[in-house]
Design an enzyme around this catalytic site. Sequence first.
Site, short mmCIF file in Angstrom:
data_model
loop_
_atom_site.label_atom_id
_atom_site.label_comp_id
_atom_site.label_asym_id
_atom_site.label_seq_id
_atom_site.Cartn_x
_atom_site.Cartn_y
_atom_site.Cartn_z
N HIS A 49 -1.77 -12.89 -11.82
CA HIS A 49 -1.57 -13.19 -10.41
C HIS A 49 -2.98 -12.51 -10.55
O HIS A 49 -3.63 -11.18 -10.81
CB HIS A 49 -0.94 -13.23 -9.34
CG HIS A 49 -0.33 -11.52 -8.78
ND1 HIS A 49 -1.06 -10.21 -8.75
CD2 HIS A 49 0.60 -10.86 -9.39
CE1 HIS A 49 -0.32 -8.97 -8.63
NE2 HIS A 49 -0.37 -9.06 -9.22
N ASP A 86 -5.17 -11.54 -7.51
CA ASP A 86 -5.23 -11.03 -6.28
C ASP A 86 -5.06 -9.01 -6.40
O ASP A 86 -4.26 -8.87 -7.44
CB ASP A 86 -4.85 -11.24 -4.88
CG ASP A 86 -3.58 -11.07 -5.42
OD1 ASP A 86 -2.89 -12.07 -6.22
OD2 ASP A 86 -2.53 -11.09 -3.85
N ASP A 122 -2.61 -4.75 -12.28
CA ASP A 122 -2.10 -4.99 -11.76
C ASP A 122 -3.00 -6.25 -11.32
O ASP A 122 -3.21 -5.90 -9.92
CB ASP A 122 -1.15 -4.26 -10.62
CG ASP A 122 -0.07 -5.30 -10.07
OD1 ASP A 122 0.15 -6.17 -10.37
OD2 ASP A 122 0.34 -4.49 -8.99
N GLU A 133 -0.02 -12.43 -4.58
CA GLU A 133 1.05 -12.27 -4.86
C GLU A 133 1.04 -10.95 -4.05
O GLU A 133 2.22 -10.67 -3.68
CB GLU A 133 0.66 -12.05 -6.23
CG GLU A 133 2.27 -11.94 -6.76
CD GLU A 133 2.41 -10.63 -6.65
OE1 GLU A 133 3.83 -10.33 -6.80
OE2 GLU A 133 1.45 -9.69 -6.94
N GLU A 134 0.32 -10.27 -3.92
CA GLU A 134 0.23 -9.20 -3.05
C GLU A 134 1.02 -9.02 -2.31
O GLU A 134 1.52 -8.39 -1.52
CB GLU A 134 -1.03 -7.81 -3.52
CG GLU A 134 -1.49 -7.84 -5.20
CD GLU A 134 -0.15 -6.47 -5.56
OE1 GLU A 134 1.08 -6.63 -4.92
OE2 GLU A 134 -0.37 -6.76 -7.22
N ASP A 164 3.93 -9.77 -15.74
CA ASP A 164 3.03 -8.74 -14.79
C ASP A 164 3.59 -7.23 -14.34
O ASP A 164 3.91 -7.67 -13.17
CB ASP A 164 3.59 -9.67 -13.15
CG ASP A 164 2.39 -9.41 -11.90
OD1 ASP A 164 1.76 -8.12 -11.73
OD2 ASP A 164 3.35 -9.48 -10.77
N HIS A 205 -0.98 -0.08 -8.43
CA HIS A 205 -0.88 -0.05 -6.67
C HIS A 205 -1.97 1.59 -5.95
O HIS A 205 -1.58 2.04 -4.74
CB HIS A 205 0.56 -0.59 -5.65
CG HIS A 205 0.40 -1.47 -5.70
ND1 HIS A 205 1.34 -2.34 -4.89
CD2 HIS A 205 0.34 -2.78 -6.78
CE1 HIS A 205 1.76 -3.58 -5.15
NE2 HIS A 205 0.91 -3.34 -6.36
ZN ZN Z 1 1.91 -7.67 -9.86
#
Ligand code: ZN
Length: 415
Positions: free
Chosen positions: A78, A80, A141, A175-176, A198, A380
């Site tokens: 992903h 984003d 990520d 995705e997030e 991922d 994150h």
């Molecule tokens: Zn991810």
Amino acid sequence: MRAYERLIKYAAFPTASDENCPQCPSTHAQTAFANALADELRTIGLCDVTVDENGYLFASIDGNIDNYDGAVIGFIAHMDVVDVVPFTDIKPRLIENYRGGDILLNAEKNISLLESDCAFLGDLVGKTLLVTDGTTLLGADDKAGIAEIITMAENLVNHPEIKHGPIRIGFTPDEEIGRGADLFDVKRFGADFAYTVDGGSFGGVVYETFNAASADLTITGKSIHPGAGKNAMLNAARIAEQFDMLLPQLERPEYTEGYEGFYHLIEMKGDVSSAKLRYILRDHDWDKLTAKKEVVRKAVEEINRRYGEGTAVVEIRDSYRNMREMVEPHRHLINIAYECVRALGGTPVTVPVRGGTDGSRLSYMGLPCPNLGTGSYNHHGCFELACVEQMDDCTELIIKIAEAYGKLGKDYINK
Ligand SMILES: [Zn+2]
């Protein structure tokens, strides 16, 4: 080019998604990133490179095996990143030959990554780490996944002696914010199976995720001048407090691990006249998740019994399901990933993910899709980091997986 060099380049794109924007992709930065990646893939020599109107990038690597009748494999990542930590002006920095111990990320602001907070750091002694200055995320990520997939593509194009079937590549937006699979055109993607790239450390092979639902609760109170409130006021904020106390107090994210599910209060706002509570419910076991929804409904009934019908109203929605059910019939997806991890000297690690991946949804949309590690950690957050050598291993892993499927015929994969 090595995968980590691509990650450094991609970190400059501020691609956070925005859950308040209903469009797909939810931010322009993701479109700009998708277009830049598409240009890069075309330059490398990939075919069918498209960015569709929803910002999904698909591309193909032609197979180089005559009369190939095996599976078409896909690799997905992903584009984003989360917007809950600063995501612009990222300053990736390499730490060569990590000696162990705390890592000073930012002398000026006195920000250190503490060894005591990161059990995995012991595994990274002697490696090269890619870190931030402690004030932003890194974006590994999932730009580490993108970097590895593109580096794989470059290697396969430059090394025709590595034999493989047709391979599909998919980079998804949003995705997030839980929408990465929403507009993924599985049919047009055209792969039989895929892996999302991922995950965390190299060797991670994940095919169990939570089953997920949300419960949005509205409480309506009765606002009356506090001086005349006796036996008449219904304070919605107070009732909201009571509702929360009716749910199992120890089944919360802060008290659970492994296969234990939870009720998680993600938002609470209210005043005397009305209150809103938003929960997410999670459990690896479908029946246990169903039971959790029932507990929420019972709590609503209890509030209404106390304060009158209609005081509390709940809307419960399913979000995604544990992919295990969809992946297990195609056990080769796991076995091949394990074999290839071992062939690279790694140890496959499968743990139930306490979350979901795009793959959980895609698996139920007809594209069985386990998740592979990317060699990155602390997603994150500002302590996010990637291990350069593990990123090379992860790249090598997906090359090996492509090669392994190239050697198998249709009969094997239909088993
Ligand atoms: Zn991810």
